[in-house]
Design a protein around this motif. Sequence first.
Motif, PDB file in Angstrom:
ATOM      1  N   ASN A   1     -59.475  68.973 -39.928  1.00 38.13           N
ATOM      2  CA  ASN A   1     -59.305  69.311 -41.343  1.00 38.13           C
ATOM      3  C   ASN A   1     -57.948  68.812 -41.829  1.00 38.13           C
ATOM      4  O   ASN A   1     -56.904  69.371 -41.454  1.00 38.13           O
ATOM      5  CB  ASN A   1     -59.415  70.827 -41.546  1.00 38.13           C
ATOM      6  N   PRO A   2     -57.909  67.771 -42.671  1.00 41.55           N
ATOM      7  CA  PRO A   2     -56.623  67.223 -43.109  1.00 41.55           C
ATOM      8  C   PRO A   2     -55.860  68.153 -44.049  1.00 41.55           C
ATOM      9  O   PRO A   2     -54.670  67.931 -44.301  1.00 41.55           O
ATOM     10  CB  PRO A   2     -57.016  65.927 -43.820  1.00 41.55           C
ATOM     11  N   ASP A   3     -56.531  69.180 -44.584  1.00 39.80           N
ATOM     12  CA  ASP A   3     -55.900  70.065 -45.565  1.00 39.80           C
ATOM     13  C   ASP A   3     -55.362  71.354 -44.945  1.00 39.80           C
ATOM     14  O   ASP A   3     -54.813  72.202 -45.655  1.00 39.80           O
ATOM     15  CB  ASP A   3     -56.901  70.423 -46.672  1.00 39.80           C
ATOM     16  N   VAL A   4     -55.514  71.519 -43.631  1.00 42.78           N
ATOM     17  CA  VAL A   4     -55.076  72.758 -42.993  1.00 42.78           C
ATOM     18  C   VAL A   4     -53.547  72.825 -42.984  1.00 42.78           C
ATOM     19  O   VAL A   4     -52.872  71.797 -42.798  1.00 42.78           O
ATOM     20  CB  VAL A   4     -55.638  72.852 -41.554  1.00 42.78           C
ATOM     21  N   PRO A   5     -52.955  73.988 -43.209  1.00 44.17           N
ATOM     22  CA  PRO A   5     -51.492  74.126 -43.143  1.00 44.17           C
ATOM     23  C   PRO A   5     -50.980  73.807 -41.733  1.00 44.17           C
ATOM     24  O   PRO A   5     -51.589  74.194 -40.735  1.00 44.17           O
ATOM     25  CB  PRO A   5     -51.258  75.595 -43.499  1.00 44.17           C
ATOM     26  N   MET A   6     -49.858  73.104 -41.666  1.00 45.26           N
ATOM     27  CA  MET A   6     -49.274  72.707 -40.384  1.00 45.26           C
ATOM     28  C   MET A   6     -47.961  73.444 -40.169  1.00 45.26           C
ATOM     29  O   MET A   6     -47.315  73.912 -41.122  1.00 45.26           O
ATOM     30  CB  MET A   6     -49.017  71.200 -40.363  1.00 45.26           C
ATOM     31  N   THR A   7     -47.567  73.520 -38.897  1.00 45.85           N
ATOM     32  CA  THR A   7     -46.294  74.142 -38.548  1.00 45.85           C
ATOM     33  C   THR A   7     -45.669  73.388 -37.383  1.00 45.85           C
ATOM     34  O   THR A   7     -46.373  72.715 -36.616  1.00 45.85           O
ATOM     35  CB  THR A   7     -46.494  75.626 -38.155  1.00 45.85           C
ATOM     36  N   ASP A   8     -44.360  73.506 -37.261  1.00 50.25           N
ATOM     37  CA  ASP A   8     -43.651  72.834 -36.163  1.00 50.25           C
ATOM     38  C   ASP A   8     -44.033  73.497 -34.843  1.00 50.25           C
ATOM     39  O   ASP A   8     -43.922  74.713 -34.690  1.00 50.25           O
ATOM     40  CB  ASP A   8     -42.148  72.926 -36.388  1.00 50.25           C
ATOM     41  N   SER A   9     -44.461  72.688 -33.882  1.00 45.89           N
ATOM     42  CA  SER A   9     -44.874  73.221 -32.576  1.00 45.89           C
ATOM     43  C   SER A   9     -43.697  73.695 -31.750  1.00 45.89           C
ATOM     44  O   SER A   9     -43.874  74.432 -30.775  1.00 45.89           O
ATOM     45  CB  SER A   9     -45.645  72.153 -31.797  1.00 45.89           C
ATOM     46  N   GLY A  10     -42.495  73.257 -32.105  1.00 51.06           N
ATOM     47  CA  GLY A  10     -41.331  73.569 -31.291  1.00 51.06           C
ATOM     48  C   GLY A  10     -41.149  72.614 -30.132  1.00 51.06           C
ATOM     49  O   GLY A  10     -40.231  72.765 -29.324  1.00 51.06           O
ATOM     50  N   ILE A  11     -42.030  71.619 -30.042  1.00 53.84           N
ATOM     51  CA  ILE A  11     -41.974  70.612 -28.976  1.00 53.84           C
ATOM     52  C   ILE A  11     -41.806  69.257 -29.650  1.00 53.84           C
ATOM     53  O   ILE A  11     -42.673  68.841 -30.429  1.00 53.84           O
ATOM     54  CB  ILE A  11     -43.254  70.645 -28.118  1.00 53.84           C
ATOM     55  N   GLU A  12     -40.703  68.600 -29.383  1.00 58.76           N
ATOM     56  CA  GLU A  12     -40.346  67.387 -30.121  1.00 58.76           C
ATOM     57  C   GLU A  12     -41.436  66.333 -30.095  1.00 58.76           C
ATOM     58  O   GLU A  12     -41.804  65.766 -31.130  1.00 58.76           O
ATOM     59  CB  GLU A  12     -39.029  66.816 -29.568  1.00 58.76           C
ATOM     60  N   TRP A  13     -41.973  66.043 -28.909  1.00 60.61           N
ATOM     61  CA  TRP A  13     -42.954  64.960 -28.816  1.00 60.61           C
ATOM     62  C   TRP A  13     -44.315  65.350 -29.389  1.00 60.61           C
ATOM     63  O   TRP A  13     -45.144  64.487 -29.673  1.00 60.61           O
ATOM     64  CB  TRP A  13     -43.116  64.506 -27.362  1.00 60.61           C
ATOM     65  N   LEU A  14     -44.560  66.636 -29.586  1.00 61.22           N
ATOM     66  CA  LEU A  14     -45.841  67.103 -30.113  1.00 61.22           C
ATOM     67  C   LEU A  14     -45.819  67.194 -31.634  1.00 61.22           C
ATOM     68  O   LEU A  14     -46.835  66.963 -32.301  1.00 61.22           O
ATOM     69  CB  LEU A  14     -46.184  68.460 -29.495  1.00 61.22           C
ATOM     70  N   GLY A  15     -44.670  67.512 -32.187  1.00 59.35           N
ATOM     71  CA  GLY A  15     -44.548  67.561 -33.637  1.00 59.35           C
ATOM     72  C   GLY A  15     -45.284  68.728 -34.267  1.00 59.35           C
ATOM     73  O   GLY A  15     -45.420  69.808 -33.675  1.00 59.35           O
ATOM     74  N   GLU A  16     -45.808  68.511 -35.471  1.00 59.31           N
ATOM     75  CA  GLU A  16     -46.512  69.574 -36.190  1.00 59.31           C
ATOM     76  C   GLU A  16     -47.945  69.720 -35.707  1.00 59.31           C
ATOM     77  O   GLU A  16     -48.607  68.730 -35.367  1.00 59.31           O
ATOM     78  CB  GLU A  16     -46.511  69.281 -37.689  1.00 59.31           C
ATOM     79  N   VAL A  17     -48.413  70.957 -35.704  1.00 61.70           N
ATOM     80  CA  VAL A  17     -49.788  71.275 -35.303  1.00 61.70           C
ATOM     81  C   VAL A  17     -50.341  72.280 -36.310  1.00 61.70           C
ATOM     82  O   VAL A  17     -49.580  72.905 -37.066  1.00 61.70           O
ATOM     83  CB  VAL A  17     -49.817  71.871 -33.875  1.00 61.70           C
ATOM     84  N   PRO A  18     -51.674  72.443 -36.369  1.00 56.85           N
ATOM     85  CA  PRO A  18     -52.235  73.459 -37.263  1.00 56.85           C
ATOM     86  C   PRO A  18     -51.606  74.823 -36.987  1.00 56.85           C
ATOM     87  O   PRO A  18     -51.492  75.235 -35.828  1.00 56.85           O
ATOM     88  CB  PRO A  18     -53.722  73.424 -36.927  1.00 56.85           C
ATOM     89  N   GLU A  19     -51.204  75.507 -38.053  1.00 58.11           N
ATOM     90  CA  GLU A  19     -50.436  76.734 -37.865  1.00 58.11           C
ATOM     91  C   GLU A  19     -51.249  77.868 -37.234  1.00 58.11           C
ATOM     92  O   GLU A  19     -50.660  78.809 -36.686  1.00 58.11           O
ATOM     93  CB  GLU A  19     -49.841  77.196 -39.200  1.00 58.11           C
ATOM     94  N   HIS A  20     -52.580  77.785 -37.298  1.00 58.41           N
ATOM     95  CA  HIS A  20     -53.392  78.838 -36.696  1.00 58.41           C
ATOM     96  C   HIS A  20     -53.757  78.536 -35.240  1.00 58.41           C
ATOM     97  O   HIS A  20     -54.471  79.303 -34.610  1.00 58.41           O
ATOM     98  CB  HIS A  20     -54.670  79.076 -37.520  1.00 58.41           C
TER      99      HIS A  20
END
Length: 445
Positions: free
Chosen positions: A216-235
């Motif tokens: 889902n391209p419209d899902v809210p994202m959040t920082d994973s806290g892992i540099e190489w992983l980047g943002e992930v779906p917040e849920h």
Amino acid sequence: MAGKYQSYTETKESGIPWVLDELPAHWEVLPAYSVLRHEQIKNVDGKETNVLSLSYGNIKIRNVENNSGLLPESFNTYQLVWPGDIILRLTDLQNDKRSLRVGRSSLSGIITSAYLKLKASNRIDDRYLYRLLHFYDTSKVFYGMGGGLRQSLKFEDFRRLPIVVPTLNEQRAIAIFLDHETAKIDALIAKQERLIELLKEKRQAVISHAVTKGLNPDVPMTDSGIEWLGEVPEHWKVSRLKFETEVVDCRNKTPVYFDDGEYFVVRTTNVKNQQLNFTGALFTDETNFKIWTQRGVPPAGSILFTREAPTGEVCIVPEELKFCMGQRMMNFIPRCSEYRDYLFDFLISDCLDRYINAVSHGSTVSHLRVEQVENIPVLVPPVKEIRQIHSLISRLKKKLDAIERNALDSIMLLKERKSSLISAAVTGKIDVRNWQSHQTEDAYA
């Protein structure tokens, strides 16, 4: 083959039936020593430093950096090579019985004693000789000469090899014809190989995006806290491998192998391209099996993982396989059966490579420690999304695998065509004396 090209009208028995039955009536068969010589000129001043090696019929400059212990302190003992020289590798022949390992150098450089350098006389064109030697079936030729195929051969064993010798003009015509025609075939093979590379890149990109960003391209994202992983779906849950699976390491010893053993020992070499293969399979007995499975028998459906040599290969444990893990193998048993499919896709994405690069700080790494494997960051989407992601990836794999199989089939057919063309030309099955390049411009379209 003959339908597209002219044939010789007069033929005769070759006299070397283990090589070919007939050849054009005016062609000769001469022993190798009469048309070429073994030349061994040492690099006595050590000035030449381009080390050449033979790879799939091509002679290339070898990168000798970081190969400590592989090369002598100086290059003085190496043999000098010049353009037009024919290079043969006459060691390890029993592992490659179908054809001679031969190349024609277009470079100046030096070679090790594992190679034999031949210099063509004025009776034979080196380009034709290169093609002819590629045609020879090693095992048939050397057995036909009255000797067996040994692990290695010297020029004394090779000097009476029967060489098919057309006229010099025909040799040159054959060489020009084959250079032109095989170049076209090679270009088509390269296109198919490039297609396979692009398919793999596309597969990797789609899988990596799906397992880290979702569908889902419209899902809210959040920082994973892992540099190489980047943002992930917040849920989604950010976790570690050890919290989502049972991680089982192998015994850090090698079991005793038995030719009549009943239990397959899975080594790192048996896990490749997400499949378990039995190439070079080794087996052990029940006593060793019980010792090597004291930590548990990897259950069907769990994931096998190589943590060294190479690192990061995975495959699913098949049903009804009696086996134990060899050295440097690990087993992941997901706590949820549906999560297994997502985890497998996660591990074959580029996430694992990015993790390895991060823990090695960009340096070359040949293995992961057990604790590094246990702490691989993983994501945990909701079960519904896991099913959707795996369904998408499964359809993608099926589609791209079919295209890749067709490309591989095309490559195989093109290689067969190339081999047949070389064979026909150097043995006089076709007459190319009057051949013109425009005759076959559309032959491979």
